[in-house]
Write a protein that holds these residues in place. Sequence first.
Motif, short mmCIF file in Angstrom:
data_model
loop_
_atom_site.label_atom_id
_atom_site.label_comp_id
_atom_site.label_asym_id
_atom_site.label_seq_id
_atom_site.Cartn_x
_atom_site.Cartn_y
_atom_site.Cartn_z
N GLN A 117 0.83 -1.20 0.00
CA GLN A 117 0.00 0.00 0.00
C GLN A 117 0.86 1.26 0.00
O GLN A 117 0.59 2.22 -0.71
N TRP A 161 1.05 4.23 -2.80
CA TRP A 161 0.98 5.68 -2.58
C TRP A 161 2.14 6.39 -3.28
O TRP A 161 1.98 7.50 -3.79
N GLN A 174 2.05 9.47 -5.92
CA GLN A 174 2.83 10.70 -5.80
C GLN A 174 3.64 10.96 -7.06
O GLN A 174 3.81 12.12 -7.47
N PHE A 219 -1.43 14.23 -1.27
CA PHE A 219 -2.36 14.41 -0.16
C PHE A 219 -2.72 15.89 0.02
O PHE A 219 -3.84 16.23 0.41
N TYR A 260 -6.13 9.16 -0.31
CA TYR A 260 -5.15 8.76 0.69
C TYR A 260 -5.82 8.41 2.02
O TYR A 260 -5.41 7.48 2.72
N THR A 309 -7.65 4.82 1.65
CA THR A 309 -6.70 3.70 1.65
C THR A 309 -5.87 3.68 2.93
O THR A 309 -5.54 2.61 3.44
N GLY A 310 -5.56 4.86 3.47
CA GLY A 310 -4.78 4.92 4.70
C GLY A 310 -5.56 4.39 5.89
O GLY A 310 -5.01 3.68 6.75
#
Length: 208
Positions: A112, A116, A120, A126, A136, A139-140
């Motif tokens: 994961q 990310w 980016q 973010f 973000y 999924t975070g």
Amino acid sequence: MKKEKVRIGLRREAFNKMEQMHPHQIMLYVALIGSSVLFLFLVVAFTASQPENSNFLKIEFPKFFVVSTVLMLLSSFSVSKIIPAYEKDELEELKKWLGITFLLGLAFATSQFLGWRELQENQILFSGVRSGAYLYVITGLHVVHVLAILLYAVRLLVKCNKVSLDAVQSLIYCTNPYQKIRFKMLTDFWHFVDVLWILLFFYLLFSF
């Protein structure tokens, strides 16, 4: 009249099942329902925040999100082996599947983070547009759930390993009803994060 009796019977059956549950199980299920509502809200907010007629998310879908999905499916298989191993009093088998499940969950969390990084690299940040921030957050938050269950799995694995070194403790451990409840909570929570990620994966897949 018959329909009303059926409804009353179903309600009584549901209440009887709840009464038979351990309080910790009820707390877990309530928490999972709350998490489901939260994710639903975030997905709706993410959808509503996407700007019209823009190139947002018009990029290649992160490859590591695909890897994450494969790892999660494998972990769902391994976690399903835990309770059968416990019921057969096979502590070595139990430790093996607990360890495999933990490693797969850890690999999922790692993939994961790599996903990310791919976002980016495609300038989805973010601190950018709201849709990117929601992506973000969604999924975070799922990763936070995974890390929480990994800590619980480690706790069970350490306890199981300690008990397996003593024959008397092993016997008590395998005949303790609460221990089975703890493994049931682990598997239920794990299947929840598994199903949740699959739903999020396909939603995000068709959003890109």
